[in-house]
Design an enzyme around this catalytic site. Structure first.
Site, mmCIF file in Angstrom:
data_model
loop_
_atom_site.group_PDB
_atom_site.id
_atom_site.type_symbol
_atom_site.label_atom_id
_atom_site.label_comp_id
_atom_site.label_asym_id
_atom_site.label_seq_id
_atom_site.Cartn_x
_atom_site.Cartn_y
_atom_site.Cartn_z
ATOM 1 N N ASP A 149 0.636 -1.149 -0.020
ATOM 2 C CA ASP A 149 0.079 -0.060 -0.173
ATOM 3 C C ASP A 149 0.922 1.165 -0.083
ATOM 4 O O ASP A 149 2.076 1.166 0.240
ATOM 5 C CB ASP A 149 -0.994 0.109 1.186
ATOM 6 C CG ASP A 149 -0.105 -0.022 2.460
ATOM 7 O OD1 ASP A 149 -0.494 0.836 3.377
ATOM 8 O OD2 ASP A 149 0.839 -0.733 2.731
ATOM 9 N N GLU A 150 0.324 2.357 -0.614
ATOM 10 C CA GLU A 150 0.715 3.772 -0.334
ATOM 11 C C GLU A 150 2.066 3.955 -0.689
ATOM 12 O O GLU A 150 3.189 4.191 0.040
ATOM 13 C CB GLU A 150 0.558 4.267 0.871
ATOM 14 C CG GLU A 150 -0.842 4.276 1.404
ATOM 15 C CD GLU A 150 -1.330 4.819 2.940
ATOM 16 O OE1 GLU A 150 -1.975 5.421 2.877
ATOM 17 O OE2 GLU A 150 -0.498 4.186 3.587
HETATM 18 N N1 IFG Z 1 -4.099 3.910 5.299
HETATM 19 C C1 IFG Z 1 -2.601 3.011 5.458
HETATM 20 C C2 IFG Z 1 -2.541 2.715 6.956
HETATM 21 C C3 IFG Z 1 -3.027 3.442 7.888
HETATM 22 C C4 IFG Z 1 -4.275 4.044 7.487
HETATM 23 C C5 IFG Z 1 -5.413 4.725 8.843
HETATM 24 C C6 IFG Z 1 -3.888 1.491 4.471
HETATM 25 C C7 IFG Z 1 -3.983 0.125 3.514
HETATM 26 C C8 IFG Z 1 -4.439 4.772 6.223
HETATM 27 N N2 IFG Z 1 -2.645 1.935 4.545
HETATM 28 O O1 IFG Z 1 -5.116 1.601 4.813
HETATM 29 O O2 IFG Z 1 -1.005 2.289 7.080
HETATM 30 O O3 IFG Z 1 -2.109 4.650 8.110
HETATM 31 O O4 IFG Z 1 -6.580 5.036 8.458
#
Ligand code: IFG
Length: 349
Positions: free
Chosen positions: A157-158
């Site tokens: 992710d991200e």
């Molecule tokens: N997105 C990030 C998480 C966390 C989340 C907090 C995902 C897959 C926001 N990645 O959710 O690491 O920071 O709500």
């Protein structure tokens, strides 16, 4: 899912959380073990991962990590309650703590350094360096040996510091490594940009980008942040939690159907639903209770009951009837105004 990386959660906390999941017939514990802010699992062939990454956390606390013996103790504890453990090693981003002992493998936006904030996306493993895959192989080999369940979650992710081609190449290499370790890969929805094996599962969380992958046989876990992210605030007044996906009260967590939630995704494409509890803003079990209850039982009912058997007006009354049990269990649940709780006090015990 429980994020033990933003804030380290001691073994006893994890066991108590597993008890509550089992009480609601959840059958899978997704253990989010690594992040920018901390590396939480001992890897014997790479001891510096915990030596350097195990003593940091959001806010600068002491952090912590699980020895492999403790990991196995939790796996056994979950299995005794018919729960499968799915460990997550989040890569290629969310790897600042992984890169502390290996800065030469970093292609992130800044050199790895102990990080106690809550930004995301700035770190990345270098997909071009063969040493990166030696490190991933060592980690996956040891985690696979400790994990009786068939899945390893690679995160994905991200990712903000790599190109599309770099990311896709990395996901496909890691898929090979996990497969050779005898496990099936799970990853957050972004992995659907890569060529996935039919055994690989994508976890939907923020968009419908994973819908296309089901045309090639991919299966999905649905975790829509706007419905089941337990770290979302209940409403604007909620002190704990985040709100990037909006506020989520109990009726939001209950009011959706996985079988029709995503266009082009039918019930047979969905292997299950999952409620992530991210820990940027939680430091203890009481805070976890407050965010998880009463929304977790709502997600459990969605996981186990057909849409025809689900009705909010009926559910909210049954939910209220659980409160005396939660109070006896010491659960610090949120008294949502959407639920007709019985008056508390001696009579209401
Ligand atoms: N997105 C990030 C998480 C966390 C989340 C907090 C995902 C897959 C926001 N990645 O959710 O690491 O920071 O709500």
């Amino acid at each position: 899912m429980l994020d033990v990386a933003r804030h380290f959660m001691p073994k006893e906390f994890v066991k108590k959380y597993i008890d509550l999941l089992a009480l609601h017939k959840m059958n899978t514990f997704h253990w989010h073990l690594t992040e920018d802010q901390g590396w939480r699992i001992e890897i014997r062939s790479r001891p510096r991962l915990t030596e350097m990454g195990g003593s940091t956390e959001v806010g600068g606390g002491p952090g912590g990590f699980y020895t492999q013996a403790e990991y196995s103790e939790i796996v056994r504890y979950a299995q005794e309650q018919y729960m499968m453990v799915v460990p997550e090693i989040d890569m290629p981003a969310h790897t600042n703590a992984m890169l502390l002992p290996y800065p030469e493998l970093s292609c992130g936006k800044r050199p790895p350094a102990p990080y106690t904030g809550t930004e995301v996306g700035f770190s990345a493993l270098c997909p071009e360096k063969e040493e990166t895959y030696r490190l991933v192989e060592d980690v996956v080999r040891e985690i696979a040996a400790l994990t009786p369940g068939p899945y390893i979650h690679m995160g994905g992710d991200e990712v903000e510091a790599l190109t599309h081609a770099q990311y896709v190449g990395f996901v496909e290499r890691v898929q090979d490594i996990i497969t050779r370790a005898g496990k099936r890969m799970v990853g957050w929805e972004e992995i659907t940009k890569a060529r996935l094996l039919p055994t690989t599962i994508a976890q939907q969380w923020k968009s419908d980008s994973a819908a296309a992958a089901v045309q090639h046989g991919a299966k999905l876990i649905l975790s829509p942040a706007s419905r089941v992210y337990l770290d979302m605030k209940y409403d604007a007044a909620t002190e704990l939690g985040l709100n990037w996906a909006g506020t989520v009260d109990v009726s939001d967590a209950y009011g959706w159907d996985p079988a029709t939630f995503m266009r082009g995704v039918s019930e047979t494409d969905v292997v299950g639903v999952e409620a992530p509890l991210w820990s940027e803003s939680i430091k203890n079990l009481s805070a976890a209770h407050y965010l998880a209850f009463p929304r977790l039982p709502a997600v459990a009912e969605i996981g186990w009951s057909p849409a025809a058997a689900r009705d909010w007006e009926n559910f909210r009354v049954r939910l209220a009837a659980q409160a005396p049990r939660w109070r006896i269990l010491g659960i610090n649940y949120y008294r949502s105004p959407q639920v007709p709780w019985a008056p508390e006090g001696a009579a209401g015990r």
